[in-house]
Design a protein around this motif. Sequence first.
Motif, PDB file in Angstrom:
ATOM      1  N   ALA A  25       0.841  -1.194   0.000  1.00  0.00           N
ATOM      2  CA  ALA A  25       0.000   0.000   0.000  1.00  0.00           C
ATOM      3  C   ALA A  25       0.872   1.237   0.000  1.00  0.00           C
ATOM      4  N   PRO A  27       0.288   4.131   1.932  1.00  0.00           N
ATOM      5  CA  PRO A  27      -0.526   4.848   2.918  1.00  0.00           C
ATOM      6  C   PRO A  27       0.047   6.200   3.286  1.00  0.00           C
ATOM      7  N   SER A 378      -9.222  -0.537  -2.146  1.00  0.00           N
ATOM      8  CA  SER A 378      -7.893  -0.639  -1.567  1.00  0.00           C
ATOM      9  C   SER A 378      -7.991  -0.674  -0.048  1.00  0.00           C
ATOM     10  N   PRO A 380      -6.187   0.644   3.013  1.00  0.00           N
ATOM     11  CA  PRO A 380      -5.152   1.647   3.279  1.00  0.00           C
ATOM     12  C   PRO A 380      -3.920   1.083   3.986  1.00  0.00           C
ATOM     13  N   TYR A 384      -5.780  -4.903  -0.863  1.00  0.00           N
ATOM     14  CA  TYR A 384      -7.162  -4.772  -1.310  1.00  0.00           C
ATOM     15  C   TYR A 384      -8.016  -5.596  -0.363  1.00  0.00           C
ATOM     16  N   ALA A 469      -5.035   5.258   1.267  1.00  0.00           N
ATOM     17  CA  ALA A 469      -4.505   4.477   0.152  1.00  0.00           C
ATOM     18  C   ALA A 469      -4.315   5.438  -1.023  1.00  0.00           C
TER      19      ALA A 469
END
Length: 519
Positions: A25, A27, A378, A380, A384, A469
């Motif tokens: 990710a 983030p 997604s 975050p 997913y 995300a």
Amino acid sequence: MNPIDRRTLLTVPLLGAGALAGTAAAPRSASAPRSASAPAGGSRRPGGTGDDALLRRWAADTWRSLDAMTVRRTGLISDNISADLTGHSRHTSPTNIGGSLWSTLIARELRLITPGDARRRVAATLASLEAMEHHEPSGMYVNWYDEVDGTILRSWPGSGDPVVPFVSSVDMGWLGAALHVVAEADPSNRRAARRLFDRMRWDVFFDREVDAQPGQTVGGFWTEDPSREGVELRPLFNGIPGADVWYHSTHHYDTAVSEARMVTYLGIMTGQIPAGAYFTTYRTFPPEWTWPEMAPVGEWTEHEGVAVFEGAHTYRGMEIVPGWGGSMFEELMPDLFVPEAEWGPRSWGRNHPLHVRAQREHGLDEAGYGYWGFSPSSDPHAGYREYGVDALGLNPTGYFSDAAGTDWRQGEPYPQGLDGVVTPHAAALALQYEREAATENLSRIETELGAYGPGGFHDAVAVGTGVIAERHLSLDQSMVLGALGNVLLDGQLHAWFATDEVADQLRGVIEQEVFRAHG
């Protein structure tokens, strides 16, 4: 047979989980303050246009990300892109390609691109589809391609894991819907779009050899041996000539509130699937089944010769027909194209606004996140995940709205202060039913949570930790733009899709039903 054994395990992963599998990710922690309240909603088309400029700005930025994801030479779109709008994912799907087609047409109507540019973009995409390797007996495409050159993926980008070509019914439903829309909306590309659409056989996904008669839709089939348990080699369904394929013997789409109903619509409107198939899916599980988490309310009736339990789940004083996971896109994505609320005023016309209200009340009141809109997106914190409102789903293990995915038992209060994950595409779909509340919610996701950039809304944000995300999924962005287009252009996707010929086949099927849904 226990129906849980017949549930497909392919529903959401085929639409996006694979898109980010093994991908870290991106983030970011939002530093802006977050409010804990929002207004209580509005109506489907309130008539006011004071927010049009805001919605048009969101549409323009959303289009910017979709444009950045598109390979101009092939006209194919990446599955996802980072928030800085650089690079290509090196994988795409029929759903993604379909989303890019309808998004291009909406961008044309919103004057984000010229008609000539739209025409050239659509033509490039259709030319690539014409040339791409596909399952010729059915006219269907496999699930993963490289958007840069249009070749079938046989190993996953990055990991190198093998990919066995799979033809997904749900993914093909969105490409089929898009091709039908192109044929109606773009005269210069009408012939090419219609040629691709007309060679598609929707009955390859229709299994008549099930207890629910006249049949149900399967998740799809493999064109090569996947060496998976429960998969068997057999001829194409319904006597279609061609080489044998590998079907999973138990995976069927058996819930009415599902994105898979688009496949049923396409089959009925082309005369390849009987109208009764619309009624063989569960509104809720039958009341005599004792293992589900929630006992339904409702009664038995009959439509098109099919016995139907018109059931609902109860939630916060409402009775709502649930989906599998309680997510917004299960409920509302088909409604982007088929005017379900208009054609089924006593079914979808009741359920769609109730589902939106339930999601809003869950986010603001029950869980106390301060924001709402829950759908697969997604994660975050990772790749997913499926998100939803558990009470609105039939899935015994639940789609939950918080990042922890905590299994809160029926009857217990939903805890406050969890790390709820909202995705803007869910709130955008709700614009068609609660324009004022959804606009306010999206505005605060942008300004308070900071989940926004040059390509529009980031895909998801965890509201407790503030982790974002920072990426765009083309499927989710095309839902955002499709919903904005319907709101700003007075149901434009409905107008393109619901031709007189389609209405003649579908409207009478949808309008006869009365859901056990009220608030």
